[in-house]
Design a protein around this motif. Structure first.
Motif, PDB file in Angstrom:
ATOM      1  N   TYR A  42      -2.447  12.206   8.916  1.00 24.14           N
ATOM      2  CA  TYR A  42      -3.156  11.136   9.669  1.00 24.14           C
ATOM      3  C   TYR A  42      -2.350  10.333  10.716  1.00 24.14           C
ATOM      4  O   TYR A  42      -2.762   9.612  11.379  1.00 24.14           O
ATOM      5  N   ASP A  43      -1.191  10.733  10.708  1.00 26.71           N
ATOM      6  CA  ASP A  43      -0.113   9.995  11.804  1.00 26.71           C
ATOM      7  C   ASP A  43      -0.004  10.734  12.908  1.00 26.71           C
ATOM      8  O   ASP A  43       1.023  11.381  13.182  1.00 26.71           O
ATOM      9  N   LYS A  44      -0.945  10.562  13.812  1.00 25.68           N
ATOM     10  CA  LYS A  44      -1.043  11.161  15.103  1.00 25.68           C
ATOM     11  C   LYS A  44       0.044  10.825  16.078  1.00 25.68           C
ATOM     12  O   LYS A  44       0.928  11.635  16.648  1.00 25.68           O
ATOM     13  N   GLU A  45       0.476   9.545  15.833  1.00 28.90           N
ATOM     14  CA  GLU A  45       1.770   8.988  16.824  1.00 28.90           C
ATOM     15  C   GLU A  45       3.006   9.774  16.449  1.00 28.90           C
ATOM     16  O   GLU A  45       3.674  10.292  17.247  1.00 28.90           O
ATOM     17  N   LEU A  46       3.268   9.987  15.175  1.00 28.86           N
ATOM     18  CA  LEU A  46       4.540  10.574  14.632  1.00 28.86           C
ATOM     19  C   LEU A  46       4.445  12.003  15.106  1.00 28.86           C
ATOM     20  O   LEU A  46       5.321  12.552  15.611  1.00 28.86           O
ATOM     21  N   GLN A  47       3.289  12.550  15.030  1.00 30.87           N
ATOM     22  CA  GLN A  47       3.041  14.066  15.338  1.00 30.87           C
ATOM     23  C   GLN A  47       3.361  14.328  16.888  1.00 30.87           C
ATOM     24  O   GLN A  47       4.130  15.164  17.107  1.00 30.87           O
ATOM     25  N   VAL A  48       2.923  13.380  17.564  1.00 27.78           N
ATOM     26  CA  VAL A  48       3.042  13.455  19.039  1.00 27.78           C
ATOM     27  C   VAL A  48       4.650  13.088  19.375  1.00 27.78           C
ATOM     28  O   VAL A  48       5.291  13.974  20.108  1.00 27.78           O
ATOM     29  N   PRO A 126      -6.134  17.329  22.941  1.00 29.02           N
ATOM     30  CA  PRO A 126      -6.935  16.202  22.363  1.00 29.02           C
ATOM     31  C   PRO A 126      -6.319  15.104  21.496  1.00 29.02           C
ATOM     32  O   PRO A 126      -6.631  13.820  21.846  1.00 29.02           O
ATOM     33  N   VAL A 127      -5.207  15.445  20.890  1.00 27.91           N
ATOM     34  CA  VAL A 127      -4.444  14.547  20.356  1.00 27.91           C
ATOM     35  C   VAL A 127      -3.626  13.712  21.052  1.00 27.91           C
ATOM     36  O   VAL A 127      -3.799  12.228  21.083  1.00 27.91           O
ATOM     37  N   LEU A 128      -2.828  14.061  22.289  1.00 31.31           N
ATOM     38  CA  LEU A 128      -2.204  13.499  23.238  1.00 31.31           C
ATOM     39  C   LEU A 128      -3.283  12.375  23.896  1.00 31.31           C
ATOM     40  O   LEU A 128      -3.020  11.189  24.224  1.00 31.31           O
ATOM     41  N   GLY A 134      -4.769   4.708  22.851  1.00 31.87           N
ATOM     42  CA  GLY A 134      -4.588   3.757  21.768  1.00 31.87           C
ATOM     43  C   GLY A 134      -5.502   3.849  20.668  1.00 31.87           C
ATOM     44  O   GLY A 134      -5.398   3.139  19.755  1.00 31.87           O
ATOM     45  N   ALA A 135      -5.916   5.245  20.380  1.00 32.49           N
ATOM     46  CA  ALA A 135      -6.768   5.420  19.154  1.00 32.49           C
ATOM     47  C   ALA A 135      -6.076   5.343  17.690  1.00 32.49           C
ATOM     48  O   ALA A 135      -6.723   5.244  16.757  1.00 32.49           O
ATOM     49  N   TYR A 136      -4.677   5.580  17.762  1.00 31.90           N
ATOM     50  CA  TYR A 136      -3.930   5.898  16.617  1.00 31.90           C
ATOM     51  C   TYR A 136      -2.733   4.835  16.666  1.00 31.90           C
ATOM     52  O   TYR A 136      -1.923   5.062  15.867  1.00 31.90           O
ATOM     53  N   ASP A 137      -2.885   3.844  17.343  1.00 35.05           N
ATOM     54  CA  ASP A 137      -1.916   2.727  17.443  1.00 35.05           C
ATOM     55  C   ASP A 137      -1.557   2.267  16.125  1.00 35.05           C
ATOM     56  O   ASP A 137      -2.412   1.356  15.549  1.00 35.05           O
TER      57      ASP A 137
END
Length: 140
Positions: A42-48, A126-128, A134-137
Motif C-alpha cells: 500500500y505504500d506507493k511512494e516508497l515503491q516509487v 500508472p503508479v507514477l 498526490g493520490a498517495y501522499d
C-alpha cells in the motif's frame, strides 16, 4: 540530457519515463520497486522511491524529482544512500528511519537478484501518475 545525470527538474511522468528508459541500470530500480511492492503493497511512494533511487547522485536526483513526485519520495531518494560514517538509532524520526531502512534493504536485495519477477518499466506508469497527482501522499 547530457551524461548520466537527471535533468534539473523532471516535469512530467512522461519525461520521467524517458529518463528511466534511457538508463541501462533501470532493471535494478525495477527489482527494488518490486521488492517493496511485495513487502509494502500500500505504500506507493516508497515503491516509487525504489524505482527511481538510482537515477543519479542522490541530492540532485531528489531535487529534480521533488516537484513531480513530492517531498517524501525526494527525501527517501536523498536518504537511500547512507552517508560515510552514518550511524542510526531510534529517535523522533523513527518512521522516516524505518522507511529509509526498508528502501535500503530493497536496494541491496535488488542488486543480487536476477529480477525475473520484477515486471517491466511500463507497468509502473500508472503508479507514477497517481503518486505525481498526490493520490498517495503520506507526508501529512
Amino acid at each position: 540530457m547530457a551524461g548520466s545525470e537527471v535533468p534539473t527538474v523532471v516535469g512530467s511522468v512522461e519525461e520521467l519515463m524517458d529518463v528511466l528508459f534511457s538508463r541501462s541500470g533501470a532493471g535494478h530500480g525495477l527489482r527494488a520497486a518490486a521488492s517493496l511492492r511485495r513487502s509494502f503493497p500500500y505504500d506507493k511512494e516508497l515503491q516509487v522511491a525504489g524505482l527511481v533511487h538510482g537515477l543519479g547522485r542522490p541530492e540532485p536526483t531528489a531535487r529534480a524529482l521533488r516537484p513531480l513526485l513530492g517531498e517524501r519520495v525526494a527525501r527517501l531518494v536523498r536518504m537511500a544512500a547512507p552517508a560515510p560514517g552514518e550511524t542510526r538509532g531510534p529517535g523522533p524520526g523513527a518512521r522516516v528511519e524505518a522507511d529509509v531502512e526498508a528502501l535500503r534493504l530493497a536496494v541491496d536485495a535488488g542488486r543480487g537478484s536476477g529480477g525475473g519477477d520484477a515486471g517491466v518499466l511500463e507497468d509502473w506508469r500508472p503508479v507514477l501518475e497517481l503518486v505525481a497527482a498526490g493520490a498517495y501522499d503520506r507526508t501529512g
